[in-house]
Design a protein around this motif. Sequence first.
Motif, short mmCIF file in Angstrom:
data_model
loop_
_atom_site.label_atom_id
_atom_site.label_comp_id
_atom_site.label_asym_id
_atom_site.label_seq_id
_atom_site.Cartn_x
_atom_site.Cartn_y
_atom_site.Cartn_z
N PRO A 102 -9.42 -13.32 8.89
CA PRO A 102 -9.73 -12.12 8.12
C PRO A 102 -9.46 -10.83 8.90
CG PRO A 102 -11.48 -13.72 7.85
CD PRO A 102 -10.54 -14.27 8.86
N PHE A 103 -9.70 -10.86 10.21
CA PHE A 103 -9.51 -9.64 10.99
C PHE A 103 -8.03 -9.33 11.19
CE2 PHE A 103 -13.67 -11.37 11.91
CZ PHE A 103 -14.45 -10.27 11.58
N ARG A 105 -5.85 -10.06 8.76
CA ARG A 105 -5.40 -9.61 7.45
C ARG A 105 -5.81 -8.18 7.14
NH1 ARG A 105 -6.28 -15.10 3.87
NH2 ARG A 105 -4.66 -16.29 4.94
N ARG A 106 -6.86 -7.71 7.80
CA ARG A 106 -7.27 -6.32 7.58
C ARG A 106 -6.26 -5.34 8.15
NH1 ARG A 106 -13.77 -7.11 8.71
NH2 ARG A 106 -13.97 -8.78 7.20
N VAL A 110 -0.54 -6.81 1.70
CA VAL A 110 0.41 -7.73 1.09
C VAL A 110 0.55 -7.42 -0.40
CG1 VAL A 110 1.13 -10.14 0.95
CG2 VAL A 110 -0.50 -9.45 2.70
N VAL A 129 -11.77 -3.08 -3.60
CA VAL A 129 -12.15 -4.37 -3.02
C VAL A 129 -11.66 -4.48 -1.57
CG1 VAL A 129 -10.13 -5.60 -3.91
CG2 VAL A 129 -12.21 -6.85 -3.41
N ALA A 130 -10.52 -3.86 -1.28
CA ALA A 130 -9.97 -3.96 0.08
C ALA A 130 -10.84 -3.23 1.10
CB ALA A 130 -8.55 -3.39 0.11
N GLU A 132 -14.34 -2.68 0.36
CA GLU A 132 -15.68 -3.25 0.24
C GLU A 132 -15.86 -4.44 1.17
OE1 GLU A 132 -15.93 -4.00 -3.91
OE2 GLU A 132 -16.54 -1.94 -4.36
N ILE A 133 -14.79 -5.19 1.37
CA ILE A 133 -14.89 -6.37 2.24
C ILE A 133 -15.20 -5.99 3.68
CG2 ILE A 133 -13.43 -7.86 0.85
CD1 ILE A 133 -11.34 -7.16 3.17
N SER A 135 -17.34 -3.53 4.21
CA SER A 135 -18.63 -2.85 4.07
C SER A 135 -18.55 -1.36 4.36
CB SER A 135 -19.69 -3.50 4.98
OG SER A 135 -19.72 -4.87 4.75
N ASP B 2 -22.79 -8.62 4.41
CA ASP B 2 -23.15 -7.39 3.75
C ASP B 2 -23.99 -7.71 2.52
OD1 ASP B 2 -23.35 -5.01 2.52
OD2 ASP B 2 -21.20 -4.65 2.32
N PHE B 213 -18.62 -13.35 3.34
CA PHE B 213 -18.55 -12.32 2.30
C PHE B 213 -18.23 -12.94 0.95
CE2 PHE B 213 -16.56 -9.10 -0.26
CZ PHE B 213 -17.27 -7.95 0.03
#
Lengths: 262, 293
Positions: A102-103, A105-106, A110, A129-130, A132-133, A135, B2, B213
Amino acid sequence: MQETKVVRPFPFFRAGARASQPQLSKPILVLEDVYKFFRPDQPTLRGVDLKVERGEFAFITGPSGAGKSTLLKLVYRELTVDEGRVLFCGRDICRLTDKSIPFLRRNLGVVFQDFRIIDHWTVFENVAVALEIVSMPKRLIRSRVAEALERVGLAGRGPELITNLSGGEQQRVAVARAIVPEPALILADEPTGNLDPHLAIDILTLFEEINSTGTTVLFATHDHSLISKRDHRLISIDEGRVLESQQGLKHWPGSGIHTMAG
Amino acid sequence: MDLKNAIVRARRGLREERRLYVVAVTSLAVAFICLGATLLGVTNLDAAATRWGQSGRITVFLKDGADAQDVAQLRVVLEGLADVEAVTHVTPSQARNSFLEEADVGADLSALPSDVFPASLEVTLVNGVTRERGESIASRLAQFRAVSDVESYGAWFQKLDQLLWGARMLALGLALLVMFCVVAVIGNTIRLAVARRRQEIEVMKLCGATNGFVRGPFVLEGMFQGFASALVAVLALLVGYLALHESVDSTLAALTGSRVVFLGAWTLVALLVGGALIGAIGSAVSVRRYLSV
Ligand SMILES: Nc1ncnc2c1ncn2[C@@H]1O[C@H](COP(=O)(O)OP(=O)(O)O)[C@@H](O)[C@H]1O
Ligand SMILES: [Mg+2]
């Protein structure tokens, strides 16, 4: 290419870590002798070597089934290489644990041919959403999403439902979602494949505008009419190998390109 | 993780899947009602047993021709015991009268002669005297000359204990069954919800969402379903209790001298918290299994 423009709000690969100076000076993406097998006798990618510098715009081309999507999937770790290495900012992403993906992909945005946005969400929700993930606070999300929508030409369209949008607009929503976290690298997998030719040019132009602010863009397409209109670096995949041209189709060495990428 | 975001997403999920979840909550509420009803039975049996167990009683039946001196001496001995609170002498005619009063039988029993009822000493033990102590006092009393028989209600208590044990086992078995149902039903609805939201999950993972999440909202949704099922069941039982307890009370009071009680505060807390917890476990197991990443 201006590295200072690459905003990197997110931790680099792991929470708390930031890209160090040596990492910033390395090519953003390096593939070293990469092999990918879906069948043991016939590798989809065989010995791919590739280097992408920060701030570049490059087309990835090749006929259907050449392995363009496969190559991009190796970068966002949907797939792993069978041999060789993929280095993102100098780090071997094949060695990342599942928890670290995940880190990775941030730091990537894509975009796909089929948009992959949620039909029953609003435009705003699809882009937000991009953020919010990770936070991010709500107020910040609102302003960043508004900014991203403006960049893709959808200013003020946030509250609308996706179903009320045209195909070109839906793809713009997907682009906004990809750019809103301000990633270092954008991977676009045939983003114009479902669009009319004039819309395809619009989307291509949009990616070029994004590139002009310092974001590296890899744009996969098999559409030669699109490639021929621009002088970007051309990375062509054929039979699992990479052939390159630094300045578009016109400067392609030899004459075999049209049959090859046809 | 979260939590705020997970709650927002879970609320959205509950709204979007409400039909699916209403079905799940309804069927689980039925399971919880069965468990709650059994627990209600256990609670009442337990309350009755405690009440009777505390107000220990021994009935000392006297021989027909017992010497008045012996009886008086027995009384003195009894009143001297620290465990004894009060001793009442019941004559045959008193016994007859109270029997006729209490036994609400249709037949005319007024012709019963009083000498079928033996005279007795009703011994009330001090509150809190153990049953074993009562038994030992009873066995010693049996050796007195004036005494024909001693009733310490031991067999009766044993029966009650057995009944209580059986009810507890039934409740335990039901609790396990309900647990299994909750895990299975909620696991299944969450599996469906995961399948329906596959696209959203894929998008979130693509943007770099961690597994926690993505899973969080589903776990909260399962937790809510478990809690809601238990709550619906508790409310249904409460309504039933309020509607019926008065009519049951008068009958029960005449029969045993006790009243119906509702589930205790801790039992209610255990039901609600347990429901939420098992719901969360059920959905966590399910997302783990069906959200392979
Ligand atoms: N998950 C997979 N399993 C098996 N074969 C695959 C898989 N993904 C891709 N391939 C094969 O790899 C080749 C390259 O596919 P792809 O990268 O999608 O091509 P492109 O995007 O250039 O059209 C194709 O022959 C395809 O059949
Ligand atoms: Mg493809």
